[in-house]
Write an enzyme that holds these catalytic residues in place. Sequence first.
Site, mmCIF file in Angstrom:
data_model
loop_
_atom_site.group_PDB
_atom_site.id
_atom_site.type_symbol
_atom_site.label_atom_id
_atom_site.label_comp_id
_atom_site.label_asym_id
_atom_site.label_seq_id
_atom_site.Cartn_x
_atom_site.Cartn_y
_atom_site.Cartn_z
ATOM 1 N N HIS A 1 0.883 -1.264 0.048
ATOM 2 C CA HIS A 1 -0.051 0.132 -0.051
ATOM 3 C C HIS A 1 0.968 1.396 0.094
ATOM 4 O O HIS A 1 1.978 1.123 0.494
ATOM 5 C CB HIS A 1 -0.776 -0.165 1.281
ATOM 6 C CG HIS A 1 -0.164 -0.263 2.493
ATOM 7 N ND1 HIS A 1 0.089 -1.516 2.958
ATOM 8 C CD2 HIS A 1 0.114 0.784 3.295
ATOM 9 C CE1 HIS A 1 0.724 -1.415 4.093
ATOM 10 N NE2 HIS A 1 0.806 0.098 4.463
ATOM 11 N N HIS B 1 0.788 5.241 1.051
ATOM 12 C CA HIS B 1 0.352 6.254 2.111
ATOM 13 C C HIS B 1 0.458 7.555 1.494
ATOM 14 O O HIS B 1 1.484 7.870 0.776
ATOM 15 C CB HIS B 1 1.054 6.509 3.429
ATOM 16 C CG HIS B 1 1.204 5.270 4.433
ATOM 17 N ND1 HIS B 1 0.380 5.074 5.514
ATOM 18 C CD2 HIS B 1 1.777 4.020 4.242
ATOM 19 C CE1 HIS B 1 0.408 3.920 6.226
ATOM 20 N NE2 HIS B 1 1.445 3.339 5.237
HETATM 21 P P1 AMP Z 1 2.027 0.137 7.372
HETATM 22 O O1 AMP Z 1 2.037 -1.320 7.199
HETATM 23 O O2 AMP Z 1 3.054 0.481 8.723
HETATM 24 O O3 AMP Z 1 2.535 0.904 6.093
HETATM 25 O O4 AMP Z 1 0.601 0.898 7.932
HETATM 26 C C1 AMP Z 1 -0.408 0.004 7.682
HETATM 27 C C2 AMP Z 1 -1.482 1.267 7.909
HETATM 28 O O5 AMP Z 1 -2.817 0.462 7.583
HETATM 29 C C3 AMP Z 1 -1.672 1.856 9.038
HETATM 30 O O6 AMP Z 1 -1.493 3.420 8.959
HETATM 31 C C4 AMP Z 1 -3.131 1.493 9.837
HETATM 32 O O7 AMP Z 1 -3.755 2.666 10.480
HETATM 33 C C5 AMP Z 1 -3.817 1.230 8.511
HETATM 34 N N1 AMP Z 1 -4.862 0.216 8.688
HETATM 35 C C6 AMP Z 1 -4.785 -0.950 9.289
HETATM 36 N N2 AMP Z 1 -6.080 -1.599 9.117
HETATM 37 C C7 AMP Z 1 -6.766 -0.723 8.413
HETATM 38 C C8 AMP Z 1 -8.018 -0.858 8.013
HETATM 39 N N3 AMP Z 1 -8.933 -2.007 8.337
HETATM 40 N N4 AMP Z 1 -8.803 0.141 7.468
HETATM 41 C C9 AMP Z 1 -8.032 1.228 7.124
HETATM 42 N N5 AMP Z 1 -6.755 1.322 7.508
HETATM 43 C C10 AMP Z 1 -6.070 0.515 8.180
#
Ligand code: AMP
Length: 149
Positions: free
Chosen positions: A100, A102
């Site tokens: 993903h 950001h």
């Molecule tokens: P990262 O893997 O560190 O790049 O970040 C994962 C991101 O996914 C974090 O900012 C979480 O807050 C976000 N996240 C986790 N679960 C969900 C969800 N069900 N819906 C939206 N965002 C999510």
Amino acid sequence: MTNCVFCDIAHGDAPSTTVLDTEDVLAFLDIRPISRGHVLVIPKRHSTDLDTLEPALGGAVFAAGQRISRAIRRSDLRSDGANLVVNDGKAAFQTVFHTHLHVVPRWTGDKLRFARGFVTRRLRAPEETAAAIRDGLVRLAAEDADHAG
Ligand code: AMP
Ligand code: ZN
């Protein structure tokens, strides 16, 4: 349901506040935003990280992130910029193992608010925020049409 929360979101089996939905890509609000309008862009097809992401799909994810970033500038959120970030791998603090991007909106002089956002990560007014971003995308499309015409 799968064992991947972002696949569940992509399949419509888990909730999300969507801002953009195309054939290959979905973009929705992060549930723990660092700043208002923090969006995640995912490829609908599962890959765990940059090692397994098809480059063409990576291109589609970045193009969507670019568009969303430009839309947020034009939206009522009136951002001045954004950080576009991929946390690739556990070593880079990746916590959700579905690739993903950001998109974290920024405002001129937001240093303190941004630092606070890192700690609180509270989701406020998600429906209004997503609606503003979708509206920004409509404004961007109108601008593109103007330039084309
Ligand atoms: P990262 O893997 O560190 O790049 O970040 C994962 C991101 O996914 C974090 O900012 C979480 O807050 C976000 N996240 C986790 N679960 C969900 C969800 N069900 N819906 C939206 N965002 C999510
Ligand atoms: Zn997945």
